[in-house]
Design an enzyme around this catalytic site. Structure first.
Site, PDB file in Angstrom:
ATOM      1  CG  HIS A  92      -1.961   1.032   1.178  1.00  0.00           C
ATOM      2  ND1 HIS A  92      -1.692   2.363   1.437  1.00  0.00           N
ATOM      3  CD2 HIS A  92      -3.270   0.967   0.847  1.00  0.00           C
ATOM      4  CE1 HIS A  92      -2.801   3.058   1.286  1.00  0.00           C
ATOM      5  NE2 HIS A  92      -3.780   2.233   0.924  1.00  0.00           N
ATOM      6  CD  GLU A 160      -5.413   1.505  -3.029  1.00  0.00           C
ATOM      7  OE1 GLU A 160      -6.607   1.440  -2.738  1.00  0.00           O
ATOM      8  OE2 GLU A 160      -4.520   1.680  -2.183  1.00  0.00           O
TER       9      GLU A 160
HETATM   10  P1  PGA Z   1      -9.600   5.934   0.317  1.00  0.00           P
HETATM   11  O1  PGA Z   1      -8.384   4.907   0.584  1.00  0.00           O
HETATM   12  O2  PGA Z   1     -10.766   5.108  -0.164  1.00  0.00           O
HETATM   13  O3  PGA Z   1      -9.850   6.542   1.671  1.00  0.00           O
HETATM   14  O4  PGA Z   1      -9.140   6.908  -0.692  1.00  0.00           O
HETATM   15  C1  PGA Z   1      -8.124   3.863  -0.302  1.00  0.00           C
HETATM   16  C2  PGA Z   1      -6.903   3.119   0.137  1.00  0.00           C
HETATM   17  O5  PGA Z   1      -5.943   3.768   0.579  1.00  0.00           O
HETATM   18  O6  PGA Z   1      -6.846   1.884   0.060  1.00  0.00           O
END
Ligand code: PGA
Length: 236
Positions: A92, A160
């Protein structure tokens, strides 16, 4: 049906968890094993207890790159597997600040050896996006996963964009589809999107070539989660 992965990060409390799980357990209309809860590690045994009669799967938010040994404060993939986890989020962006690509590869290996399915996160910064370096950055982050996939291991990938996480911003569908098409040209693995997904935008985002969503902030609220899971259940 699309996968729905709730990433609580370092949020919640025992009280919030109890209420959330009790709601999930008593309203199972939309629940399948496509719903995955990535909880703070300390809450996993309690969640497993409350959700034992539901199909909801549990994920670790991160694992150690090591098997065992003198690593104070770390938790191994094997320990998460012992607690009944089925998945682990790896790489992440909030972890990549302190972890190398080599470390994420070792974490994926630990997951594979312990029977956890890794969900590898990849994503570019806003500066990298503006410099048209998105695919270059994603390629370097993806490389260890491709090597493991060639060896026969099933690893999911979550795109992401770092600038979309917690910002309320998302790429448009065309931008997501460009990355999805690039990915599908390299890998047969599941491809998930994460970054500011909420009940207002999930239906539109679901039109992209995606296998599911990784949701942070909006997944902390049971009612919002229920709305999003219900949409995911009805999407092809
Ligand atoms: P968010 O986070 O939905 O709050 O943008 C997503 C993540 O970091 O997995």
């Amino acid at each position: 049906m699309k996968n729905f992965i709730a990433n609580w990060k370092m949020n919640g409390s025992i009280e919030v968890l109890e209420t959330y799980c009790q709601h999930l357990a008593s309203n199972q209309e939309h629940l399948t094993d496509s719903m995955i809860l990535a909880l703070p590690a300390l809450y996993i045994p309690m969640a497993r207890h409350y959700l034992k009669n539901t199909p909801v799967a549990i994920a670790a938010q991160c694992v150690s790159a090591h098997n065992d040994g003198a690593y104070t404060g770390q938790l191994s993939a094997r320990m998460f597997a012992e607690l009944g986890c089925s998945y682990a989020i790896i790489g992440h962006s909030e972890r990549r600040e302190i972890e190398s690509i080599e470390s994420t590869k070792n974490q994926m290996l630990q997951c594979i050896h312990s029977g956890l399915k890794p969900i590898l996160c990849i994503g570019e910064t806003l500066q990298e996006k503006n410099e048209m370096k998105t695919i270059e950055i994603l390629t370097s982050q993806l490389q260890p996963m491709l090597t493991l996939e060639q060896q026969g291991h099933d690893i999911w990938v979550a795109y992401e964009p770092r600038w979309a996480i917690g910002s309320g911003l998302t790429p448009d569908n065309n931008e997501i589809n460009i990355v999805a098409d690039w990915f599908k040209g390299l890998s047969a693995a599941k491809f998930i999107y994460g970054g500011s997904v909420n009940p207002d935008n999930i239906e539109n985002l679901a039109k992209c070539t995606l296998d599911g969503f990784l949701v942070g902030g909006a997944s902390l609220d049971y009612n919002l989660t229920n709305q999003m899971v219900s949409i995911c259940t009805h999407c092809s």
